[in-house]
Structure formats: structure tokens, C-alpha cells
Design a protein around this motif. Structure first.
Motif, mmCIF file in Angstrom:
data_model
loop_
_atom_site.group_PDB
_atom_site.id
_atom_site.type_symbol
_atom_site.label_atom_id
_atom_site.label_comp_id
_atom_site.label_asym_id
_atom_site.label_seq_id
_atom_site.Cartn_x
_atom_site.Cartn_y
_atom_site.Cartn_z
ATOM 1 N N ASN A 149 0.841 -1.189 0.000
ATOM 2 C CA ASN A 149 0.000 0.000 0.000
ATOM 3 C C ASN A 149 0.879 1.243 0.000
ATOM 4 N N TYR A 150 0.447 2.285 0.651
ATOM 5 C CA TYR A 150 1.202 3.529 0.686
ATOM 6 C C TYR A 150 1.000 4.197 2.040
ATOM 7 N N ALA A 151 1.828 5.208 2.291
ATOM 8 C CA ALA A 151 1.717 5.991 3.520
ATOM 9 C C ALA A 151 1.946 7.457 3.202
ATOM 10 N N VAL A 152 1.258 8.322 3.932
ATOM 11 C CA VAL A 152 1.502 9.763 3.834
ATOM 12 C C VAL A 152 2.718 10.055 4.716
ATOM 13 N N SER A 153 3.876 10.215 4.083
ATOM 14 C CA SER A 153 5.118 10.368 4.842
ATOM 15 C C SER A 153 5.308 11.779 5.392
ATOM 16 N N LYS A 154 4.737 12.767 4.697
ATOM 17 C CA LYS A 154 4.827 14.139 5.181
ATOM 18 C C LYS A 154 3.700 14.965 4.572
#
Length: 383
Positions: free
Chosen positions: A102-107
Motif C-alpha cells: 500500500n502507501y503511507a503519507v510520509s509528510k
């Protein structure tokens, strides 16, 4: 009206590092595969980040692994500035990385450099699961969520009410709308009778064109008459539109042509006529979103209609920031350099984008039209 001022896109397909001013009317030109549609898709993704539909849009685009610039980027990032009259712009930045499958909101940050502060005032600042935002209803200011935060959506889409200017940015981004080539197949919605319900826009597939035009005629006759004048300029034999009922609560649309005794129904109109009618209706709407994207508006249109279309777009850009992608050099003939963004492939195989009025074209435009200059390769954007 607040407007978007500048956008930076990194790691989105061929858009490895794009930095572009956003103007009221901007037409993207270039060869196939240079990134015109990718730019529109990137804007749509940014819009989804503000509307809470980021996960869905990324899935529609094939997932973040399919979006990232091949072997060049391990992060997808956006940055956009919004004009604030008499103050520095409001800046929103979003960074997304892969995380497992999946993905992540890193900033994610939403900030504004205010004159009274040495450092930018932060409305939102978050990294992965560490979410902080300025709560205007609490004296302590910066707080962490005390509600369920969906990690696959941005804080911009989820934090409670903010100050007026951040709310305006959230509204502008979340309502940005993309329109593709209108479906005019045999069973396309635009060809069928439609329910008589109030409609502010003709619909992405023309599914509300009939009620929209009907209510425009009944509630905003001046604007409806302007649309009729555009149609008469485009089609010399056109006379009038009418909306006969065909069943309980259902309306059809008829097109009166001076060469025929009986009116033509929508399903009898040519592809080009239907598409121009839909585009003209869309561009005349007083309810356009603050950002409107249109992909390949020239499809099926006779070259002579493109002059009228360019004027309709120019007028609409007073009410919306209009971003158009086209392959048509005939359409470019009716544009000005300040309205054209030339997209090309650089030596590294990635997209470059430059406003045509930043190029040294004056001597060429003294003898040639803008489309001729483009065809001769003096602007780039050719295969």
C-alpha cells in the motif's frame, strides 16, 4: 476569488520534477506520451487528497507503484500555492511513499509565512501517524486528533474546520473537476431523455445536460440566450432548443434546424454537434468548480468550431481556472502564447513544461501564426 498560483509535481509517471505557474487559462500541448494527461491526473490526485478520496483515485490509477516514475523516484510529492490577497501565499505540500503493498503519507504540511511571525504559521504538520493541526476552537492551538484518523487519507481532508483561507484552499482543491471526451455512443446518457431535476452542470457524461439547459432557460435566460448565440455562430442553420416532456418527470431535448420541418432529437445529432453543445453548455455554466480540467476538447469538432470554443474557454476562465490538454494544432491557432504550455521530453526521458510566452517567439509570430510556429518545431512539443 482565490486562485492556485503554482504547482510542483515530483515522481508522478514522467513528471519527475515539474514546477509550473498556474494561470486562469492554460492549454497543454505536446506530442503523445509527453505527460499532458498525466498532469491532469496529478491534479485529480491532488484534488482527491482534499476530498477524502485519495485511496480510491490512487487505486483507479493502478496504485502508487504504477504511478511512481520508473526507477527514478521512490516518493510521490505535490506542492501547491494559493494566492492570498495582500499576504504571502498559502502553501500545501504532500509526500506519499510505498509501504508494503500500500502507501503511507510520509509528510504533509499546510503553512503560510505571515509578516508577524519569523517562521511560517503551520495549520497542519504530519508525518506518517504523527498528526498535528491547529485547532481554532481550543486555546492550546496545536493538537493531535482525538478522533479516528484514516491513515490512507490526508489530514487536509480530515481535520476539523480551519481558518478561512485554509478552508478556501481545501474547497478549491476538493472541488477540482476533470472532464474527458464525451461518450456519444448509441446508449450514451447524453442521447437519452433525462429526469427533470434541478441541475447546476451538464454532467461529466452529459447525463444532466437536458435538465441543466431547461433550468438555465427558466432561471437564467440571459445566460441561456448567450449559449444559443454561440450555437448559432457555430451552426448557421440552428434556430432553437426545446425540451418536450416524454414521460412523467422526464424531458427530451430537440434541436430546431431551419432546413428541416421537424426538430431533431438528441440521438439524431452528429457526434461533433453533441460534443460542442455539451462543451458550450459546460463553459457557460455559472457553477463551474474553481479548477476545471478538460482533456482533448477538439475530438469530433470541425476546425471552424475551434475559434468559437477558444473564446468560450477564455470567457469561462474568468470564473474558473481552466486547464486543457490538446493534440490539435488547429486549436492552437486561436490561442495566445500566454495561454499555452509546451510539454516535451527532456534528455533524461522525463517531462519538461514551459509557458510559450517565456520563449523568444516574437520574430516568428510576426510572420507566422502560433500553430505554424509549433508545427515548424520552434516551440518544441513535437514528436
Amino acid at each position: 476569488m482565490h486562485k492556485l498560483k503554482n504547482i510542483k509535481i515530483s515522481g508522478f509517471k514522467r513528471l519527475l520534477a515539474l514546477d509550473l505557474e498556474i494561470r486562469p487559462f492554460m492549454v497543454l500541448i505536446g506530442a503523445n506520451g509527453v505527460g499532458k494527461t498525466s498532469f491532469l491526473d496529478a491534479l485529480r490526485t491532488l484534488s482527491a487528497s482534499a476530498s477524502g478520496t485519495l485511496n480510491g483515485v490512487l487505486s483507479q490509477l493502478g496504485g502508487i507503484a504504477n504511478i511512481l516514475t520508473r526507477s527514478r523516484a521512490d516518493e510521490l510529492s505535490f506542492s501547491v500555492d494559493m494566492d492570498v490577497p495582500e499576504y504571502p501565499p498559502l502553501k500545501y505540500a504532500l509526500h506519499i511513499v510505498t509501504e508494503g503493498i500500500n502507501y503511507a503519507v510520509s509528510k504533509e504540511t499546510l503553512a503560510q509565512q505571515r509578516p508577524e511571525f519569523a517562521q511560517p504559521f503551520m495549520h497542519i504538520i504530519s508525518s506518517y501517524g504523527d498528526i498535528r493541526y491547529y485547532n481554532i476552537d481550543k486555546k492550546e492551538g496545536f493538537v493531535r486528533p482525538d478522533w479516528d484518523h484514516n491513515k490512507l487519507e490526508t489530514s487536509l481532508a480530515q481535520v476539523p474546520k480551519m481558518f478561512r483561507q485554509p478552508e478556501e484552499l481545501r474547497r478549491i482543491l476538493s472541488t477540482a473537476t476533470q472532464y474527458h471526451v464525451l461518450d456519444v455512443g448509441n446508449r450514451a446518457p447524453v442521447k437519452l431523455p433525462q429526469p427533470m431535476t434541478p441541475s447546476a452542470l451538464p454532467g461529466a457524461e452529459g447525463e444532466e445536460l437536458v435538465p441543466y439547459l431547461y433550468y438555465l432557460r427558466e432561471c437564467d435566460r440571459d445566460r441561456f440566450d448567450m449559449l444559443l448565440e454561440s450555437l448559432r455562430a457555430a451552426f448557421s442553420d440552428f434556430e432553437e432548443l426545446n425540451f418536450p416532456p416524454v414521460a412523467a418527470g422526464m424531458l427530451a431535448m430537440t434541436w430546431k434546424d431551419r432546413k428541416f420541418n421537424k426538430p431533431l432529437y438528441a440521438h439524431e445529432l452528429s457526434e461533433g454537434t453533441l460534443r460542442f453543445l455539451w462543451l458550450a453548455s459546460l463553459l457557460q455554466s455559472p457553477n463551474l468548480s474553481t479548477v476545471t480540467m478538460i482533456d482533448e476538447p477538439e475530438v469530433s469538432l470541425h476546425p471552424e468550431l475551434l475559434s468559437i470554443l477558444s473564446e468560450l474557454m477564455r470567457e469561462a476562465s474568468k470564473r474558473t481556472q481552466l486547464v486543457v490538454a490538446t493534440h490539435s494544432d488547429r486549436f492552437v491557432r486561436f490561442l495566445e502564447p500566454k495561454e499555452v504550455v509546451v510539454m516535451d521530453i527532456d534528455a533524461e526521458g522525463c517531462t519538461s513544461a514551459n509557458w510559450a510566452d517565456s520563449m523568444d517567439l516574437d520574430e516568428w509570430l510576426a510572420d507566422y501564426s502560433l500553430d505554424e510556429v509549433w508545427r515548424m518545431g520552434r516551440m518544441g512539443g513535437r514528436s
